[in-house]
Design a protein around this motif. Structure first.
Motif, mmCIF file in Angstrom:
data_model
loop_
_atom_site.group_PDB
_atom_site.id
_atom_site.type_symbol
_atom_site.label_atom_id
_atom_site.label_comp_id
_atom_site.label_asym_id
_atom_site.label_seq_id
_atom_site.Cartn_x
_atom_site.Cartn_y
_atom_site.Cartn_z
ATOM 1 N N ILE A 169 0.837 -1.199 0.000
ATOM 2 C CA ILE A 169 0.000 0.000 0.000
ATOM 3 C C ILE A 169 0.874 1.252 0.000
ATOM 4 O O ILE A 169 0.617 2.191 -0.754
ATOM 5 N N LEU A 170 1.907 1.257 0.839
ATOM 6 C CA LEU A 170 2.787 2.427 0.874
ATOM 7 C C LEU A 170 3.534 2.597 -0.447
ATOM 8 O O LEU A 170 3.767 3.719 -0.893
ATOM 9 N N ARG A 171 3.899 1.515 -1.096
ATOM 10 C CA ARG A 171 4.646 1.607 -2.354
ATOM 11 C C ARG A 171 3.754 2.036 -3.520
ATOM 12 O O ARG A 171 4.075 2.943 -4.261
ATOM 13 N N TYR A 172 2.621 1.374 -3.660
ATOM 14 C CA TYR A 172 1.813 1.595 -4.856
ATOM 15 C C TYR A 172 0.651 2.561 -4.655
ATOM 16 O O TYR A 172 0.182 3.141 -5.627
ATOM 17 N N GLN A 173 0.181 2.751 -3.445
ATOM 18 C CA GLN A 173 -0.856 3.751 -3.200
ATOM 19 C C GLN A 173 -0.218 5.102 -2.899
ATOM 20 O O GLN A 173 -0.621 6.117 -3.437
ATOM 21 N N GLU A 174 0.798 5.115 -2.045
ATOM 22 C CA GLU A 174 1.437 6.370 -1.644
ATOM 23 C C GLU A 174 2.669 6.699 -2.484
ATOM 24 O O GLU A 174 3.258 7.750 -2.322
ATOM 25 N N ASP A 175 3.092 5.776 -3.351
ATOM 26 C CA ASP A 175 4.219 5.985 -4.259
ATOM 27 C C ASP A 175 5.515 6.331 -3.510
ATOM 28 O O ASP A 175 6.288 7.180 -3.935
ATOM 29 N N LEU A 176 5.729 5.639 -2.388
ATOM 30 C CA LEU A 176 6.954 5.857 -1.618
ATOM 31 C C LEU A 176 8.026 4.884 -2.090
ATOM 32 O O LEU A 176 7.719 3.777 -2.544
ATOM 33 N N ASP A 177 9.281 5.286 -1.961
ATOM 34 C CA ASP A 177 10.359 4.373 -2.339
ATOM 35 C C ASP A 177 10.671 3.467 -1.148
ATOM 36 O O ASP A 177 10.265 3.730 -0.015
ATOM 37 N N PRO A 178 11.394 2.357 -1.386
ATOM 38 C CA PRO A 178 11.658 1.391 -0.324
ATOM 39 C C PRO A 178 12.340 1.984 0.918
ATOM 40 O O PRO A 178 12.037 1.582 2.039
ATOM 41 N N ALA A 179 13.209 2.956 0.737
ATOM 42 C CA ALA A 179 13.882 3.560 1.896
ATOM 43 C C ALA A 179 12.875 4.298 2.779
ATOM 44 O O ALA A 179 12.943 4.217 4.017
ATOM 45 N N GLU A 180 11.947 5.017 2.157
ATOM 46 C CA GLU A 180 10.928 5.727 2.928
ATOM 47 C C GLU A 180 10.011 4.744 3.647
ATOM 48 O O GLU A 180 9.649 4.953 4.807
ATOM 49 N N ILE A 181 9.643 3.672 2.968
ATOM 50 C CA ILE A 181 8.779 2.657 3.571
ATOM 51 C C ILE A 181 9.488 2.012 4.759
ATOM 52 O O ILE A 181 8.899 1.815 5.818
ATOM 53 N N ALA A 182 10.762 1.704 4.592
ATOM 54 C CA ALA A 182 11.543 1.088 5.670
ATOM 55 C C ALA A 182 11.560 1.989 6.892
ATOM 56 O O ALA A 182 11.406 1.517 8.024
ATOM 57 N N GLU A 183 11.726 3.275 6.663
ATOM 58 C CA GLU A 183 11.762 4.222 7.784
ATOM 59 C C GLU A 183 10.410 4.294 8.481
ATOM 60 O O GLU A 183 10.333 4.276 9.701
ATOM 61 N N ILE A 184 9.344 4.343 7.713
ATOM 62 C CA ILE A 184 7.998 4.432 8.286
ATOM 63 C C ILE A 184 7.649 3.181 9.085
ATOM 64 O O ILE A 184 7.108 3.257 10.183
ATOM 65 N N LEU A 185 7.965 2.015 8.532
ATOM 66 C CA LEU A 185 7.595 0.757 9.178
ATOM 67 C C LEU A 185 8.647 0.247 10.159
ATOM 68 O O LEU A 185 8.414 -0.748 10.846
ATOM 69 N N GLY A 186 9.804 0.913 10.197
ATOM 70 C CA GLY A 186 10.847 0.497 11.133
ATOM 71 C C GLY A 186 11.432 -0.868 10.793
ATOM 72 O O GLY A 186 11.656 -1.688 11.675
ATOM 73 N N MET A 187 11.660 -1.096 9.513
ATOM 74 C CA MET A 187 12.254 -2.374 9.087
ATOM 75 C C MET A 187 13.386 -2.077 8.113
ATOM 76 O O MET A 187 13.429 -1.001 7.518
ATOM 77 N N PRO A 188 14.303 -3.013 7.950
ATOM 78 C CA PRO A 188 15.406 -2.804 7.005
ATOM 79 C C PRO A 188 14.895 -2.663 5.568
ATOM 80 O O PRO A 188 13.880 -3.246 5.192
ATOM 81 N N VAL A 189 15.625 -1.896 4.766
ATOM 82 C CA VAL A 189 15.265 -1.699 3.364
ATOM 83 C C VAL A 189 15.226 -3.040 2.637
ATOM 84 O O VAL A 189 14.356 -3.283 1.800
ATOM 85 N N ALA A 190 16.148 -3.918 2.967
ATOM 86 C CA ALA A 190 16.178 -5.237 2.325
ATOM 87 C C ALA A 190 14.884 -6.005 2.598
ATOM 88 O O ALA A 190 14.382 -6.725 1.724
ATOM 89 N N THR A 191 14.334 -5.858 3.784
ATOM 90 C CA THR A 191 13.077 -6.531 4.122
ATOM 91 C C THR A 191 11.933 -5.950 3.302
ATOM 92 O O THR A 191 11.072 -6.683 2.811
ATOM 93 N N VAL A 192 11.925 -4.630 3.147
ATOM 94 C CA VAL A 192 10.900 -3.983 2.325
ATOM 95 C C VAL A 192 10.982 -4.511 0.899
ATOM 96 O O VAL A 192 9.974 -4.896 0.303
ATOM 97 N N LYS A 193 12.184 -4.538 0.337
ATOM 98 C CA LYS A 193 12.356 -5.025 -1.031
ATOM 99 C C LYS A 193 11.943 -6.486 -1.147
ATOM 100 O O LYS A 193 11.337 -6.898 -2.141
ATOM 101 N N SER A 194 12.257 -7.267 -0.143
ATOM 102 C CA SER A 194 11.874 -8.675 -0.139
ATOM 103 C C SER A 194 10.349 -8.822 -0.108
ATOM 104 O O SER A 194 9.775 -9.625 -0.846
ATOM 105 N N HIS A 195 9.695 -8.025 0.756
ATOM 106 C CA HIS A 195 8.225 -8.051 0.802
ATOM 107 C C HIS A 195 7.638 -7.674 -0.555
ATOM 108 O O HIS A 195 6.685 -8.309 -1.017
ATOM 109 N N LEU A 196 8.195 -6.637 -1.179
ATOM 110 C CA LEU A 196 7.691 -6.218 -2.493
ATOM 111 C C LEU A 196 7.847 -7.334 -3.521
ATOM 112 O O LEU A 196 6.909 -7.663 -4.251
ATOM 113 N N GLN A 197 9.044 -7.902 -3.585
ATOM 114 C CA GLN A 197 9.323 -8.936 -4.578
ATOM 115 C C GLN A 197 8.432 -10.160 -4.360
ATOM 116 O O GLN A 197 7.808 -10.667 -5.298
ATOM 117 N N ARG A 198 8.349 -10.628 -3.124
ATOM 118 C CA ARG A 198 7.532 -11.819 -2.843
ATOM 119 C C ARG A 198 6.048 -11.547 -3.066
ATOM 120 O O ARG A 198 5.330 -12.395 -3.606
#
Length: 173
Positions: free
Chosen positions: A127-156
Motif C-alpha cells: 500500500i505504501l509503495r503503490y498507493q502512496e508511491d513511496l520508495d523502499p527507503a521511505e517505507i523502511a523508515e515508516i515501518l521500522g524495518m530494514p530496506v532489504a526486508t521492504v524489497k523482499s516483501h515487495l518482490q515476494r
C-alpha cells in the motif's frame, strides 16, 4: 538574543497540516482496511494523536512522515481488532466515488481483494509503495524495518499476486 530561540512548534498549524494530509491519511487507512467508516475512525484517531503530539513535530515534512507511520500502525491495530470480530464481505463494502475511465474496474477489484489476503507487513509495504508511491527507503523508515526486508516483501508479494492472478485467470477460461 532571546527572540532567536524557537520551539519546534513554531510555524506548524494543526488545521493546515490536517487539510494538507487528510486525504493521504484516509486513503492509507481505507486501502489497508477496506472499510470507509473504520478508515474514517482511524483517520480521526490519527489526527487526534497529531494534535496531542504537535509539540514534538519538528517540521511539515516530519509531520507527513509521522502521519504515515501512525496511520499504518493504527490501521494494523484496527485490522487485528477486526480479525477478532465478525466482518462484512468485501463485496458489500462500497467503493470510493472516484472513477478512472482508463482503468479496468474488474482487474482493480481483483487486485484489491488479492492484496487484502497478504499478511499485515507485506500488505502495508504494498500500500505504501503503490498507493502512496513511496520508495523502499521511505517505507523502511515508516515501518521500522530494514530496506532489504521492504524489497523482499515487495518482490515476494508481487510474485504471489501474479501467481494468484494467473491462477484466477486460468480458472475463468
Amino acid at each position: 538574543m532571546i527572540g532567536l530561540v524557537s520551539t519546534p512548534q513554531v510555524g506548524l498549524d494543526f488545521d493546515a497540516l490536517m487539510r494538507q494530509h487528510q486525504s493521504m491519511v484516509f486513503s492509507l487507512a481505507y486501502h489497508f482496511l477496506h472499510d470507509r467508516e473504520v478508515a474514517e475512525e482511524v483517520a480521526q484517531e490519527v489526527f487526534l494523536s497529531l494534535h496531542r503530539n504537535l509539540k514534538n513535530i519538528q517540521s511539515p515534512a516530519h509531520a507527513g512522515f509521522w502521519l504515515r507511520k501512525v496511520t499504518v500502525q493504527r490501521a494494523i491495530d484496527e485490522g487485528r481488532r477486526r480479525a477478532r470480530r465478525p466482518q462484512v464481505a468485501l463485496e458489500d463494502v462500497a467503493e470510493p466515488a472516484a472513477h478512472h475511465a482508463q482503468e479496468d474496474p474488474m482487474l482493480r477489484d481483483k487486485l484489491r481483494r488479492l492484496i487484502a489476503t497478504l499478511a499485515e507487513g507485506p500488505r502495508a509495504v504494498m500500500i505504501l509503495r503503490y498507493q502512496e508511491d513511496l520508495d523502499p527507503a521511505e517505507i523502511a523508515e515508516i515501518l521500522g524495518m530494514p530496506v532489504a526486508t521492504v524489497k523482499s516483501h515487495l518482490q515476494r508479494s508481487l510474485a504471489l499476486l501474479r501467481e494468484k492472478l494467473a491462477r484466477r485467470s486460468m480458472g475463468e477460461m
